[in-house]
Enzyme design. Structure first.
Site, mmCIF file in Angstrom:
data_model
loop_
_atom_site.group_PDB
_atom_site.id
_atom_site.type_symbol
_atom_site.label_atom_id
_atom_site.label_comp_id
_atom_site.label_asym_id
_atom_site.label_seq_id
_atom_site.Cartn_x
_atom_site.Cartn_y
_atom_site.Cartn_z
ATOM 1 N N LYS A 50 12.030 60.140 38.363
ATOM 2 C CA LYS A 50 12.285 58.772 38.250
ATOM 3 C C LYS A 50 10.929 57.853 38.861
ATOM 4 O O LYS A 50 10.215 58.336 39.297
ATOM 5 C CB LYS A 50 13.442 58.535 38.739
ATOM 6 C CG LYS A 50 13.774 58.498 40.516
ATOM 7 C CD LYS A 50 15.123 58.448 40.704
ATOM 8 C CE LYS A 50 14.948 58.669 42.163
ATOM 9 N NZ LYS A 50 16.358 59.090 42.808
ATOM 10 N N ARG A 148 27.704 54.112 45.722
ATOM 11 C CA ARG A 148 26.716 53.457 44.971
ATOM 12 C C ARG A 148 26.983 53.699 43.429
ATOM 13 O O ARG A 148 27.395 52.813 42.588
ATOM 14 C CB ARG A 148 25.516 54.167 45.293
ATOM 15 C CG ARG A 148 24.258 53.370 44.617
ATOM 16 C CD ARG A 148 22.839 53.960 44.858
ATOM 17 N NE ARG A 148 22.539 55.355 44.526
ATOM 18 C CZ ARG A 148 21.542 55.848 44.475
ATOM 19 N NH1 ARG A 148 20.516 55.452 45.311
ATOM 20 N NH2 ARG A 148 21.228 57.300 44.239
ATOM 21 N N TYR A 270 -8.481 38.091 58.565
ATOM 22 C CA TYR A 270 -7.593 36.744 58.497
ATOM 23 C C TYR A 270 -6.925 36.688 59.628
ATOM 24 O O TYR A 270 -6.500 37.603 60.426
ATOM 25 C CB TYR A 270 -6.573 37.130 57.352
ATOM 26 C CG TYR A 270 -7.137 36.776 56.045
ATOM 27 C CD1 TYR A 270 -8.002 35.827 55.642
ATOM 28 C CD2 TYR A 270 -7.331 37.978 55.119
ATOM 29 C CE1 TYR A 270 -8.240 35.443 54.217
ATOM 30 C CE2 TYR A 270 -7.694 37.614 53.735
ATOM 31 C CZ TYR A 270 -8.305 36.403 53.345
ATOM 32 O OH TYR A 270 -8.825 36.261 51.948
ATOM 33 N N MET A 324 -6.286 41.952 50.721
ATOM 34 C CA MET A 324 -5.852 42.339 49.444
ATOM 35 C C MET A 324 -6.465 43.572 48.757
ATOM 36 O O MET A 324 -5.788 44.406 48.213
ATOM 37 C CB MET A 324 -5.773 40.948 48.278
ATOM 38 C CG MET A 324 -5.273 41.447 46.969
ATOM 39 S SD MET A 324 -5.556 40.081 45.690
ATOM 40 C CE MET A 324 -4.473 38.860 46.254
HETATM 41 C C1 LIG Z 1 16.405 60.202 43.684
HETATM 42 C C2 LIG Z 1 17.740 61.020 43.859
HETATM 43 C C3 LIG Z 1 17.285 62.267 43.821
HETATM 44 C C4 LIG Z 1 16.152 62.809 44.490
HETATM 45 O O1 LIG Z 1 16.050 62.427 45.857
HETATM 46 P P1 LIG Z 1 15.000 62.873 46.824
HETATM 47 O O2 LIG Z 1 15.442 62.348 48.155
HETATM 48 O O3 LIG Z 1 13.717 62.069 46.489
HETATM 49 O O4 LIG Z 1 14.804 64.246 46.928
HETATM 50 C C5 LIG Z 1 18.361 62.985 43.441
HETATM 51 N N1 LIG Z 1 19.500 63.107 43.183
HETATM 52 C C6 LIG Z 1 19.975 61.454 42.850
HETATM 53 C C7 LIG Z 1 21.143 61.265 42.293
HETATM 54 C C8 LIG Z 1 18.819 60.582 42.972
HETATM 55 O O5 LIG Z 1 19.194 59.107 42.748
#
Ligand SMILES: *Cc1c(COP(=O)(O)O)cnc(C)c1O
Length: 382
Positions: A50, A148, A270, A324
């Site tokens: 993702k 969640r 800065y 930046m």
């Molecule tokens: C992001 C996610 C993972 C992977 O988690 P990591 O801690 O990056 O290994 C697995 N399952 C679900 C549902 C997630 O949202």
């Protein structure tokens, strides 16, 4: 113009001034193979990519790990799934954030399997399947304690008792997600495990999946049929209290663009927030918060312990605030031969690891990787 073209061909690796982000696909593959070996032959090791593969590039990561043997991939959004489908025509792709309202046809057209997370989503997918007079694949997500996404255990019982809810749906995977896998002693892990085991009994024909990266290290009870690592593949430490078994994947290399002598008692950067405690040599580097180096990795006289970079075999502390497009480092103690305009500087990689840098930024490696920014010249090392 011709002169510039001649120059770039003589120095093919030189960028137009942006820091380099190198994604080491060999290390990525090793990481996947390590986890795949750890869970054994009876458990599939999937890939979570993702958010553009945690910032590293979902397409390249997908291709590399498919070639290494991975067949199951998880994205968050249907859009990410569509992009991945274009490079992986035969992979199994699940969409973790579920079925988005009125997007059924998108999932269908690109063969994306929604991870259904409510009875409402199930109903929508089921009606769509019936309208096509086909059986459509899906995963079911249950909430075992994170609150969640996912259906409650009551919903699982209801689905088990009233199969008509699932008419037209082929349940290929049952999953849940651990809230505290990176804290092995947390009591919620065992609770979630017990709840998950119970609800899986209601879906005897589906594959089962509970663990993210950290979950894999909780032991084989947590592996079920399929594990879903993300961060560990990208080099983040899945067992924070132990030495990191994963290889670094994302390497950020910048260069020195300016060097100066600064007298004792002079401020740098800065806000004049950091004053030299001695006559100092300061190097200015071409990476800043626009490149995802959060301002918290800087230092001030009140907070002198900031992050560090690696130059020619030596660490050098970040001195003053991060700008930046630049940051300053104190190179007073670094041997002269490593200090010149254009000299390479490791901001993140084999010596300054992603966990360390994230720590200084008061965040986690996930957020750091996802916010590396678009300005880098990217290289994929095969
Ligand atoms: C992001 C996610 C993972 C992977 O988690 P990591 O801690 O990056 O290994 C697995 N399952 C679900 C549902 C997630 O949202």
């Amino acid at each position: 113009m011709t002169q510039f073209a001649a120059q770039t061909s003589k120095h093919p690796l030189l960028s137009g001034g942006a820091a380099r982000l190198t994604i080491d696909l060999t290390a990525l593959r090793s990481n996947w193979c390590y986890l795949n070996g750890k869970v054994g032959n009876d458990v599939a090791c999937a890939v979570v990519l993702k958010a553009n593969g945690y910032g590293t590039g979902a397409g390249e990561v997908g291709k590399a790990l498919y070639a290494a043997g991975a067949r199951v991939f998880f994205v968050a959004l249907p859009e990410e799934g569509i992009a991945l489908r274009k490079v992986l025509p035969h992979a199994e792709i699940f969409v973790l954030n579920g079925l988005f309202r009125e997007r059924e046809k998108l999932y269908y057209d690109f063969e994306l399997k929604p991870v259904l997370s409510s009875l409402e989503e199930i109903e929508e997918w089921s009606l769509f399947a019936q309208s096509l007079d086909e059986d459509l694949p899906a995963a079911l997500h249950f909430d075992t304690g994170m609150h969640r996404l996912g259906m409650a255990l009551n919903d699982a019982v209801e689905l088990g008792q009233s199969p008509h809810f699932l008419k037209g749906i082929r349940v290929e995977l049952v999953m849940s997600h651990l809230a505290c896998a990176d804290t092995p002693k947390h009591e919620l892990n065992q609770k979630q495990l017990n709840r998950f085991q119970r609800l899986c009994e209601l879906f005897p024909n589906a594959r089962r999946s509970l663990s993210n990266s950290a979950g894999i290290f909780l032991g084989s009870d947590y592996h079920f049929d399929l594990v879903r690592p993300g961060i560990a593949l990208y080099g983040g430490n899945p067992v924070p209290e132990q030495t990191n078994p994963m290889l670094p994947v994302a390497h950020v290399q910048a260069e020195i663009i300016s060097l100066r002598q600064v007298p004792h008692g002079a401020s740098v950067g800065y806000g004049a927030s950091r004053v030299t405690p001695r006559k100092s040599r300061i190097a200015t580097i071409n990476a800043g918060y626009a490149d995802g180096l959060h301002r918290l990795v800087g230092s001030s006289d009140d907070q002198p312990n900031g992050g560090r970079v690696y130059i020619g075999g030596h660490f050098a502390p970040i001195f003053g605030r991060v700008s930046m497009d630049m940051l300053a480092v104190d190179v007073t103690d670094i041997p002269e031969e490593h200090l010149s305009r254009g000299a390479p500087v490791e901001i993140m990689g084999a010596h300054v690891n992603v966990d360390e840098l994230a720590n200084f930024a008061q965040t986690i490696p996930y957020e750091l990787l996802c916010s590396l920014g678009a300005r880098y010249t990217r290289h994929y090392k095969r």
